[in-house]
Design a protein around this motif. Sequence first.
Motif, PDB file in Angstrom:
ATOM      1  N   GLN A   1      -9.261   8.811   0.881  1.00  0.00           N
ATOM      2  CA  GLN A   1      -9.815   9.296   2.135  1.00  0.00           C
ATOM      3  C   GLN A   1      -9.591  10.804   2.151  1.00  0.00           C
TER       4      GLN A   1
ATOM      5  N   ASP B   1      -3.121   0.351  -3.848  1.00  0.00           N
ATOM      6  CA  ASP B   1      -3.107  -0.994  -3.267  1.00  0.00           C
ATOM      7  C   ASP B   1      -2.739  -2.004  -4.360  1.00  0.00           C
TER       8      ASP B   1
ATOM      9  N   VAL C   1      -4.597   6.035  -1.704  1.00  0.00           N
ATOM     10  CA  VAL C   1      -3.873   4.815  -1.364  1.00  0.00           C
ATOM     11  C   VAL C   1      -3.841   3.892  -2.580  1.00  0.00           C
TER      12      VAL C   1
ATOM     13  N   LYS D   1      -0.268  11.591   0.521  1.00  0.00           N
ATOM     14  CA  LYS D   1      -1.076  12.460   1.367  1.00  0.00           C
ATOM     15  C   LYS D   1      -0.734  13.921   1.106  1.00  0.00           C
TER      16      LYS D   1
ATOM     17  N   SER E   1       0.656   5.213  -0.076  1.00  0.00           N
ATOM     18  CA  SER E   1      -0.289   6.308   0.151  1.00  0.00           C
ATOM     19  C   SER E   1       0.394   7.637  -0.155  1.00  0.00           C
TER      20      SER E   1
ATOM     21  N   THR F   1      -5.908  11.701   1.086  1.00  0.00           N
ATOM     22  CA  THR F   1      -4.915  10.628   1.013  1.00  0.00           C
ATOM     23  C   THR F   1      -5.384   9.619  -0.008  1.00  0.00           C
TER      24      THR F   1
ATOM     25  N   ARG G   1       0.844  -1.188   0.000  1.00  0.00           N
ATOM     26  CA  ARG G   1       0.000   0.000   0.000  1.00  0.00           C
ATOM     27  C   ARG G   1       0.883   1.242   0.000  1.00  0.00           C
TER      28      ARG G   1
END
Length: 423
Positions: free
Chosen positions: A408, A420, A418, A357, A355, A416, A353
């Motif tokens: 998110q 995956d 992400v 941000k 991320s 953020t 993952r």
Amino acid sequence: MIGVILFVGLLVFALWRLLDQEADLRGTAADNMLWTISQAQVAAYQLDAALGRARHGEMSDDSLRLRYNVLLSRMALLEAGPQARYLETLGQRAEIESLAGEIRSQEAAFLDASAQTDGALHALLDDYAGATGRAANAAMVTQLEQIGGLLDRQHGAILQVIGAITAIVAIGSLISWRMLTSLQAEYRAQVSLMREREMREAYRGFVALVAHQFQTPLAAIDSSMQRILRKGDAMTRDEIQQRAGRVRGSVAQLTDLMRATRESVRLDAGQIEMQPTTCDICRELETARRSQLDAHPERMIHLEIGESVPATLVVDPVLLQQILDNLLSNALAYSPPNEPVTMQAEASAGRLRISVKDRGTGIPEAEMPMVFEPFFRTSNTTQTDGSGMGLHLSRQLTRLMGGDIHVQSSPGVGSTFVLDLPL
């Protein structure tokens, strides 16, 4: 409609045949006379035995009268309408009724126990018992023949019902198949219509985007070129370079928009194939970070790699770099110039993952489901240049590699994204 009509017709036919057979069984039971005839024969034998015991003083007159009355009731039952007609069909009616008449004419003799000195009454009862016995045999033969015919009819009816049920199942399956085919065709038509509507809306949004996004860079190009044409001789070299830089920036913006659109079309057409290679994860992340810092040297991008992250990852490095460039450039575009962007990598449960941000304006909650739609831009980012295709392309490319992208966000705090991917 023909199938439904045949289905109903065969069902009615099967039910009719079953009811018809039930009626045949009920009718055969009503016509069975064997029990009635045998009861008359038994009553005759019992009266004959009673006469013998009465002659030796072993039976009272009341008991003898009871036996005689039982025989009379059995004879009367045989002489009733249906039973008499049945005996007529057997050819036994005349003899039995004649003997029954003689028995009735000798009632006084039958009831006087002291007068039982000769064998005439015994002979009469033997004749009646013999006649009823012959009638019982004839009834049994007739019943056996009727049962044989009934069994034949039942066998034929069962075969007909089985055939009808088989046809019902076949027609029902055909109707079900046709219904499913129609439903599938309708579903495909609805899906096609929905896709057409979505594409129409997408292209409408693209046209609106082009009208908006192309207007600013084209206006800048036109303004700069007009300035150069009007005052080219009087402009300094620095001013000309400044104007030329604006033109190049506007052209680059238009080029990015056309590239993103072209890539989206290629994805939809399945023309982009993944070419997996064993890559160094840290090197790929640092390459993406360095690429953005070269384009934006004044910005800060923090890279954090967790201890659980493996050294290598089987992935398409070109597609991975394109995804990371989109996520990082998106984060830089919507974050304040003095705020850093953070890129973190962690691994768990067989997944990597990554991320990204930012500390930008965030995404309104109502618009979160549309973030990855093509050409979509949130309502609070209208002052920032962009095509609305970067996130859409990133998610499509990630899914091509077996992963996905989630977001998110909190308005006023930041977002953020992400990435995956499977390890």
